[in-house]
Design a protein around this motif. Sequence first.
Motif, mmCIF file in Angstrom:
data_model
loop_
_atom_site.group_PDB
_atom_site.id
_atom_site.type_symbol
_atom_site.label_atom_id
_atom_site.label_comp_id
_atom_site.label_asym_id
_atom_site.label_seq_id
_atom_site.Cartn_x
_atom_site.Cartn_y
_atom_site.Cartn_z
ATOM 1 N N ILE A 159 -64.241 11.055 6.157
ATOM 2 C CA ILE A 159 -63.010 11.458 6.826
ATOM 3 C C ILE A 159 -62.157 12.236 5.818
ATOM 4 C CG2 ILE A 159 -60.976 10.649 8.073
ATOM 5 C CD1 ILE A 159 -63.701 10.124 9.452
ATOM 6 N N PRO A 160 -61.691 13.431 6.164
ATOM 7 C CA PRO A 160 -60.922 14.233 5.197
ATOM 8 C C PRO A 160 -59.746 13.450 4.612
ATOM 9 C CG PRO A 160 -61.474 15.553 7.113
ATOM 10 C CD PRO A 160 -61.894 14.153 7.443
ATOM 11 N N SER A 161 -59.549 13.582 3.310
ATOM 12 C CA SER A 161 -58.539 12.784 2.613
ATOM 13 C C SER A 161 -57.114 13.237 2.915
ATOM 14 C CB SER A 161 -58.781 12.845 1.099
ATOM 15 O OG SER A 161 -58.704 14.187 0.637
ATOM 16 N N ASN A 162 -56.943 14.499 3.324
ATOM 17 C CA ASN A 162 -55.593 14.997 3.596
ATOM 18 C C ASN A 162 -55.245 14.997 5.074
ATOM 19 O OD1 ASN A 162 -57.395 17.082 4.230
ATOM 20 N ND2 ASN A 162 -55.966 18.708 3.599
ATOM 21 N N LEU A 163 -56.108 14.388 5.895
ATOM 22 C CA LEU A 163 -55.874 14.357 7.339
ATOM 23 C C LEU A 163 -54.682 13.462 7.670
ATOM 24 C CD1 LEU A 163 -57.213 15.457 9.954
ATOM 25 C CD2 LEU A 163 -58.423 13.275 10.110
ATOM 26 N N LYS A 164 -53.831 13.942 8.546
ATOM 27 C CA LYS A 164 -52.656 13.167 8.938
ATOM 28 C C LYS A 164 -53.075 11.895 9.669
ATOM 29 C CE LYS A 164 -48.184 13.580 11.291
ATOM 30 N NZ LYS A 164 -47.283 14.493 12.042
ATOM 31 N N ASN A 219 -58.847 4.906 14.112
ATOM 32 C CA ASN A 219 -57.438 4.906 13.725
ATOM 33 C C ASN A 219 -57.403 5.237 12.232
ATOM 34 O OD1 ASN A 219 -54.652 4.525 13.614
ATOM 35 N ND2 ASN A 219 -54.865 2.349 13.166
ATOM 36 N N VAL A 220 -57.031 6.481 11.908
ATOM 37 C CA VAL A 220 -57.032 6.947 10.527
ATOM 38 C C VAL A 220 -55.699 6.582 9.872
ATOM 39 C CG1 VAL A 220 -57.185 8.962 9.017
ATOM 40 C CG2 VAL A 220 -58.614 8.828 11.075
ATOM 41 N N THR A 221 -55.764 5.945 8.715
ATOM 42 C CA THR A 221 -54.559 5.542 7.988
ATOM 43 C C THR A 221 -54.457 6.311 6.673
ATOM 44 O OG1 THR A 221 -55.718 3.720 6.884
ATOM 45 C CG2 THR A 221 -54.641 3.234 9.001
ATOM 46 N N GLY A 222 -53.283 6.234 6.055
ATOM 47 C CA GLY A 222 -53.068 6.933 4.788
ATOM 48 C C GLY A 222 -53.075 8.427 5.009
ATOM 49 N N GLY A 223 -53.838 9.136 4.192
ATOM 50 C CA GLY A 223 -53.993 10.558 4.380
ATOM 51 C C GLY A 223 -52.789 11.357 3.933
ATOM 52 N N GLY A 224 -52.725 12.580 4.427
ATOM 53 C CA GLY A 224 -51.650 13.485 4.055
ATOM 54 C C GLY A 224 -50.926 14.004 5.272
ATOM 55 N N GLY A 280 -70.903 26.060 16.461
ATOM 56 C CA GLY A 280 -69.600 25.410 16.224
ATOM 57 C C GLY A 280 -68.797 26.012 15.103
ATOM 58 N N GLY A 281 -69.352 27.051 14.447
ATOM 59 C CA GLY A 281 -68.610 27.715 13.381
ATOM 60 C C GLY A 281 -68.569 26.918 12.086
ATOM 61 N N PRO A 282 -67.790 27.393 11.112
ATOM 62 C CA PRO A 282 -67.714 26.715 9.816
ATOM 63 C C PRO A 282 -66.838 25.468 9.881
ATOM 64 C CG PRO A 282 -66.209 28.572 9.852
ATOM 65 C CD PRO A 282 -66.970 28.619 11.159
ATOM 66 N N VAL A 283 -66.900 24.685 8.821
ATOM 67 C CA VAL A 283 -65.969 23.541 8.669
ATOM 68 C C VAL A 283 -64.535 24.083 8.663
ATOM 69 C CG1 VAL A 283 -65.210 21.719 7.094
ATOM 70 C CG2 VAL A 283 -67.656 22.109 7.490
ATOM 71 N N TYR A 284 -63.656 23.374 9.326
ATOM 72 C CA TYR A 284 -62.265 23.806 9.480
ATOM 73 C C TYR A 284 -61.613 24.000 8.114
ATOM 74 C CZ TYR A 284 -57.702 23.997 11.865
ATOM 75 O OH TYR A 284 -56.476 24.390 12.374
ATOM 76 N N ALA A 285 -60.985 25.149 7.923
ATOM 77 C CA ALA A 285 -60.376 25.497 6.630
ATOM 78 C C ALA A 285 -59.194 24.576 6.325
ATOM 79 C CB ALA A 285 -59.926 26.948 6.634
ATOM 80 N N GLY A 286 -59.082 24.181 5.074
ATOM 81 C CA GLY A 286 -57.936 23.387 4.614
ATOM 82 C C GLY A 286 -58.185 21.898 4.514
ATOM 83 N N LEU A 287 -59.306 21.437 5.060
ATOM 84 C CA LEU A 287 -59.634 20.013 4.964
ATOM 85 C C LEU A 287 -60.088 19.694 3.541
ATOM 86 C CD1 LEU A 287 -61.638 19.538 8.288
ATOM 87 C CD2 LEU A 287 -59.317 18.724 7.806
ATOM 88 N N GLN A 288 -59.737 18.515 3.070
ATOM 89 C CA GLN A 288 -60.100 18.108 1.714
ATOM 90 C C GLN A 288 -60.876 16.798 1.751
ATOM 91 O OE1 GLN A 288 -56.376 17.876 -0.417
ATOM 92 N NE2 GLN A 288 -55.954 20.058 -0.218
#
Length: 251
Positions: free
Chosen positions: A162-167, A199-204, A243-251
């Motif tokens: 799960i991306p670390s900066n995901l809200k 349910n994603v917690t933490g993140g950015g 489906g195209g590339p991985v969404y830009a900006g995810l970390q």
Amino acid sequence: MFKSSIAVAALALISQVAAHGYVPFVKIGSQVLPGWDVNTDGYTTPQPSRIVRATKPDSGFIADVNSGDITCSIGNSKLPPTEITATVAAGQTVTALWNTWPVGHYGPVLNYMARCPDSGCSKWKGDSGSPWFKIQQSVYENGQWASDTLAKKSDFSYAIRIPSNLKAGKYLLRHENLALHGATNIGGAQFYPVCIQLNVTGGGSFQPTGNLNFPGAYKATDPGIHFNPYQGEAANRAYVPPGGPVYAGLQ
């Protein structure tokens, strides 16, 4: 004779169900959670609430990219009876534990997410608008398709970070095996999507707006769907998944 015929038919049905892959368990950290077991959960009354979206008592594939089933599973129209999600920290790994996957069902493994509305994941099909964004994909690496790696080297499991900066918030995670062994012909590709309620917690603060819709993101004539996986090493390495590339900006 009549009883024997019933027994043979029942065994054939069991064999058909067992022959296809599904996700009966999901692992987050050290915790193993029930997914959806097509052999039991679909026959239970009332329907159990699971973090993996229900599928009909059949773990077969979806062939029509325009089908409503392409969003999450066969029978995607049936929503869980109650809200249920699995908690995962941003940056953590969700591992889909498949019951099996046949070697030679060559193809990529694709992963998407969509943020659920305020009403919750269990009341939302995710099949309208363009809420989905790609977070991860595995294609053809080290001379082997991702699906064969899952089957041969990973004990039928696939780890999704799960991306670390995901809200923080509630999301659907769409995990998909795309089998290309019959994809030389248009309409021959086989899609095995699974949706996991999280349910994603933490993140950015990063909140992708979404740029994909299911159904709608795939076309039967896409080069990553209408593809011959038997062309050899060079062609397989050049494969570009749908489906195209991985969404830009995810970390």
